[in-house]
Design a protein around this motif. Structure first.
Motif, PDB file in Angstrom:
ATOM      1  N   LEU A 145       0.634  -0.965  -0.036  1.00  0.00           N
ATOM      2  CA  LEU A 145      -0.037   0.016   0.018  1.00  0.00           C
ATOM      3  C   LEU A 145       0.822   1.124   0.053  1.00  0.00           C
ATOM      4  CD1 LEU A 145      -2.589  -1.312   2.744  1.00  0.00           C
ATOM      5  CD2 LEU A 145      -2.398  -1.845   0.268  1.00  0.00           C
ATOM      6  N   PRO A 149      -3.742   7.614   0.468  1.00  0.00           N
ATOM      7  CA  PRO A 149      -4.922   7.729   0.079  1.00  0.00           C
ATOM      8  C   PRO A 149      -5.349   9.418   0.321  1.00  0.00           C
ATOM      9  CG  PRO A 149      -5.321   6.481   1.873  1.00  0.00           C
ATOM     10  CD  PRO A 149      -3.686   6.436   1.780  1.00  0.00           C
ATOM     11  N   TYR A 191     -10.206   5.608   4.696  1.00  0.00           N
ATOM     12  CA  TYR A 191     -10.539   5.693   3.430  1.00  0.00           C
ATOM     13  C   TYR A 191     -10.855   4.096   2.926  1.00  0.00           C
ATOM     14  CZ  TYR A 191      -8.598  10.562   2.724  1.00  0.00           C
ATOM     15  OH  TYR A 191      -8.343  11.607   2.997  1.00  0.00           O
ATOM     16  N   PHE A 192     -10.272   3.276   3.515  1.00  0.00           N
ATOM     17  CA  PHE A 192     -10.254   1.946   3.370  1.00  0.00           C
ATOM     18  C   PHE A 192     -10.241   1.087   4.527  1.00  0.00           C
ATOM     19  CE2 PHE A 192      -7.925   4.006  -0.206  1.00  0.00           C
ATOM     20  CZ  PHE A 192      -8.950   4.056  -1.405  1.00  0.00           C
ATOM     21  N   TRP A 198      -7.679  -0.759  -0.580  1.00  0.00           N
ATOM     22  CA  TRP A 198      -6.638   0.129  -0.802  1.00  0.00           C
ATOM     23  C   TRP A 198      -5.665  -0.219  -2.053  1.00  0.00           C
ATOM     24  CZ3 TRP A 198      -3.566   2.186   4.017  1.00  0.00           C
ATOM     25  CH2 TRP A 198      -2.599   3.239   3.768  1.00  0.00           C
TER      26      TRP A 198
END
Length: 316
Positions: A145, A149, A191-192, A198
């Motif tokens: 990741l 984000p 966000y995730f 993600w």
């Protein structure tokens, strides 16, 4: 390997000799076990199996069973050295009998296979709700990741204290929990919830860039390792540069003081064996080149683009 009855083959390549050996197993009324992808997922979601799988199964003319596991991915993430004690459930069921296979074309067989072997470890655990010992550990995920984000910058995610991921640029932070999910820290925006979401947010962004803006080329400095069969381990044999474009991967450098210039065509590589933040492998015949990137974050990005280019070529 021989005692286990394994039929050795080259990655992503099946020769006539391989098929002959597998047909011999079937003709002797022995079970043949195949792993359509044969690689651990870096994001918790299964990669599509090769198109040739359906052709092979139809040619074998045998009953086909599926062994489907739930929970195994979250016991040890591909990017992590930490094991997570949890629960693994296994379901075995018949997908086709050989009489049914005659009534399906290769595309129908492929679609049915993909439907039954597809998994999303995180979404599965939303249903199963299995708690994992060390399930909150996120070490290594920073290399999967790699894009924040929140501020949208790349190669800025770091792991802290084993169970948190933090952006070193904007400070955005998430932590893991015992289910393998992500949680917000200090009421910041989440966000995730699933690391897989993600990952695919970044994947889809790069896919759109390639489609709309054209080829993204990567050039990486690498240390090259190959197997020492006497010592049964990988050893450093040289250094070089690996370049990726939409058609091929080119490896240039020196191996044992000799100049090399190898070309690997994207059409032959739906994905690459790799360990996030550590290395990726390129195979040419019996030779495997283990490439250790100078920039660790770029390994996942490199493999991600290989998948995108391959899929676009196949669909075109």
């Amino acid at each position: 390997i021989k005692m286990a009855g394994v039929i050795p083959k080259q990655r992503f390549q099946t020769s006539v000799a391989d098929i002959r050996k597998m047909k011999q197993v079937v003709d002797n009324d022995m079970p043949l076990i195949i792993y359509p992808v044969g690689l651990m997922s870096e994001n918790g979601v299964s990669d599509p199996s090769p198109i040739a799988t359906s052709k092979f199964i139809k040619m074998m003319n045998i009953d086909v069973y599926v062994c489907y596991t739930r929970g195994s991915y979250l016991t040890k993430l591909k990017c992590s050295k930490v094991r997570r004690k949890g629960q693994i459930n296994i379901e075995v069921f018949k997908l086709f009998n050989k009489e049914e296979l005659k009534n399906y074309n290769e595309e129908e067989i492929y679609n049915k296979i993909e439907e039954k072997i597809y998994y999303n470890a995180y979404k599965n655990n939303e249903v199963d709700k299995i708690k994992y010992k060390n399930g909150d550990n996120l070490e290594g995920l920073e290399y999967v990741l790699f894009k924040c984000p929140h501020c949208q910058k790349e190669k800025v995610i770091i792991s802290e204290n084993g169970n948190t991921l933090k952006c070193k640029e904007c400070g955005y932070t998430v932590k893991g929990n015992e289910y393998g999910f992500l949680e917000s820290v200090n009421d910041s925006k989440l966000y995730f919830k699933h690391p897989s979401d993600w990952y695919f947010d970044t994947y889809n962004e790069y896919k759109e860039k390639v489609i709309n803006e054209g080829v993204i080329t990567l050039n990486e400095e690498v240390e090259i390792k190959m197997i020492n069969y006497k010592k049964k381990k990988y050893e450093v044999v040289g250094n070089g540069e690996v370049t990726l474009n939409s058609e091929n991967i080119i490896l240039k450098g020196k191996i044992n003081d000799e100049e090399v210039n190898k070309e690997f065509f994207i059409t032959n590589y739906p994905y690459l064996p790799f360990m996030p933040g550590r290395y990726l492998d390129l195979q040419d015949g019996k030779d495997i080149y283990r490439l250790v990137f100078k920039e660790k974050y770029d390994i996942t990005k490199f493999v991600m683009l290989v998948k995108i280019y391959h899929n676009l070529i196949i669909k075109s």
